[in-house]
Write a protein that holds these residues in place. Structure first.
Motif, PDB file in Angstrom:
ATOM      1  N   GLU A 247       0.844  -1.184   0.000  1.00  0.00           N
ATOM      2  CA  GLU A 247       0.000   0.000   0.000  1.00  0.00           C
ATOM      3  C   GLU A 247       0.884   1.240   0.000  1.00  0.00           C
ATOM      4  OE1 GLU A 247      -3.480   2.193   2.688  1.00  0.00           O
ATOM      5  OE2 GLU A 247      -3.197   0.027   2.788  1.00  0.00           O
ATOM      6  N   GLY A 259      -2.013   0.912   7.478  1.00  0.00           N
ATOM      7  CA  GLY A 259      -2.759   0.930   6.233  1.00  0.00           C
ATOM      8  C   GLY A 259      -4.255   0.851   6.383  1.00  0.00           C
ATOM      9  N   SER A 291      -3.541   0.396  -3.160  1.00  0.00           N
ATOM     10  CA  SER A 291      -3.072  -0.859  -2.577  1.00  0.00           C
ATOM     11  C   SER A 291      -3.298  -2.002  -3.549  1.00  0.00           C
ATOM     12  CB  SER A 291      -3.779  -1.144  -1.242  1.00  0.00           C
ATOM     13  OG  SER A 291      -5.155  -1.378  -1.454  1.00  0.00           O
TER      14      SER A 291
END
Length: 365
Positions: A247, A259, A291
């Motif tokens: 990500e 994340g 991501s």
């Protein structure tokens, strides 16, 4: 007129329910000092420290479709930082005893750790909602209702997660009833083929994942950037796979976590902080992210069909993946995130690349 009685706040009431289940004497080896001291021991002490409550909602309505992975809902509670999972007096005795059963899964060498409890439901449908017979070249109807227990442990650069999900697949998941209720509420035609869904089967899934911050820009810079990788796997009759991904985030005041938090197993990345009194969402900020996740799939019950009984199944793809783009807005005490996912084809006769949107509301108090 007599004064109105004072009632405990919502958080204390919710945690108090669990405290009633813990009405057992504390063992001598379970009274070591922890983050609760000098507060009163027990779950009411844990309530004094900031915790996270996540509400996840995923639906392919955001992609303009109504098939495949069509809906997912998950509620999760992320505890304050714990001394450990077995001795910390913040945890009820029954939770400590349960955690002792999974002691071999606990990692050593981390100062920061917390527990995650999840409750969720996912549902899967074919493309054609009118047919009542089995559609051989499309995925089976299926539902998954589960309860999860997870452990997050971290330092500044790395977080390890172990999660155990237990639940039911099939009619006991109540997926048909849930979808029918929502479709009736929105005046959308029902799916007619739920009579062909996978049979009732207990499900278990053990997930292990490591997330790592491999790069981040200077704290005072604007905008801020960071890059987070993850890799791990799942074992169980629900799903068995290896996965890896990354990500990238850019914005101001990036949160001190690992994340985005999708419904994906091990996705609750609201990581613990070393000081139990510090808040994860301490200031405002906005950031965008992209991501990706790739999987090598050995087993997927929602495509391979029931483990112990004959059922509808399709030929799954062995390598699958998805990408997502989204944004998050953070304020003092919470965060809301939206992400849009596009996935590769999951089985050989699938005609389109599935997609869905995901909204996550995280509240800290």
């Amino acid at each position: 007129m007599p004064p109105m009685p004072k009632f405990p706040n919502t958080k204390t009431c919710m945690l108090g329910i669990a405290a009633l289940l813990a009405a057992n004497p504390v063992q001598a080896d379970e009274t070591q000092t922890g983050f609760c001291d000098p507060a009163e021991k027990g779950i009411t002490a844990l309530a004094r420290h900031p915790e996270i409550y996540n509400i996840h909602f995923e639906n392919d309505l955001f992609n303009g479709t109504d098939e495949g992975y069509t809906n997912g809902v998950k509620l999760s509670w992320v505890s304050a930082n714990l001394k450990d999972y077995i001795h910390d007096p913040c945890l009820p005795v029954w939770v400590r005893r349960l955690n002792r059963m999974f002691e071999s899964l606990h990692r050593a060498g981390y100062k920061s750790r917390n527990m995650v409890v999840t409750f969720g439901q996912s549902m899967y449908t074919p493309l054609n909602k009118i047919r009542t017979d089995v559609i051989p070249d499309d995925r089976p109807y299926a539902g998954w209702l589960y309860l999860g227990l997870g452990y997050n442990e971290r330092n500044a650069r790395q977080m390890d997660t172990v999660q155990v999900n237990l639940g039911m697949i099939g009619p006991a998941s109540m997926a048909k009833q849930t979808q029918d209720f929502i479709h009736d509420l929105r005046d959308i035609p029902r799916f007619n083929g739920w009579g062909n869904q996978l049979h009732n089967e207990p499900g278990i899934q053990i997930i292990v994942e490591r997330k790592k911050k491999v790069w981040n820009s200077a704290t005072g810079s604007w905008p801020q950037f960071d890059a987070i990788t993850h890799y791990g796997g799942s074992l169980g009759n629900v799903a068995t796979y290896l996965n890896t991904g990354f990500e990238l985030r850019a914005g101001n005041r990036l949160p001190n976590d690992f994340g985005t938090s999708p419904i994906r197993s091990a996705g609750d990345s609201n990581a613990p902080l070393e000081d139990p009194n510090l808040r994860r969402f301490s200031s405002g900020g906005v950031h965008a992210f992209i991501s990706a996740d790739a999987r090598l799939v050995a087993h997927d019950i929602f495509l391979d069909g029931n483990t112990f009984a004959a059922s509808h199944s399709v030929n799954k793809e062995l390598v699958v993946g998805n990408i997502a783009v989204g944004a998050a807005w953070q304020w003092h005490g919470g965060q809301i995130t939206y992400a849009h996912y596009i996935s590769s084809k999951e089985f050989t006769t699938q005609t389109t690349n599935p997609g869905y949107g995901a909204i996550t509301l995280s509240l800290e108090y």
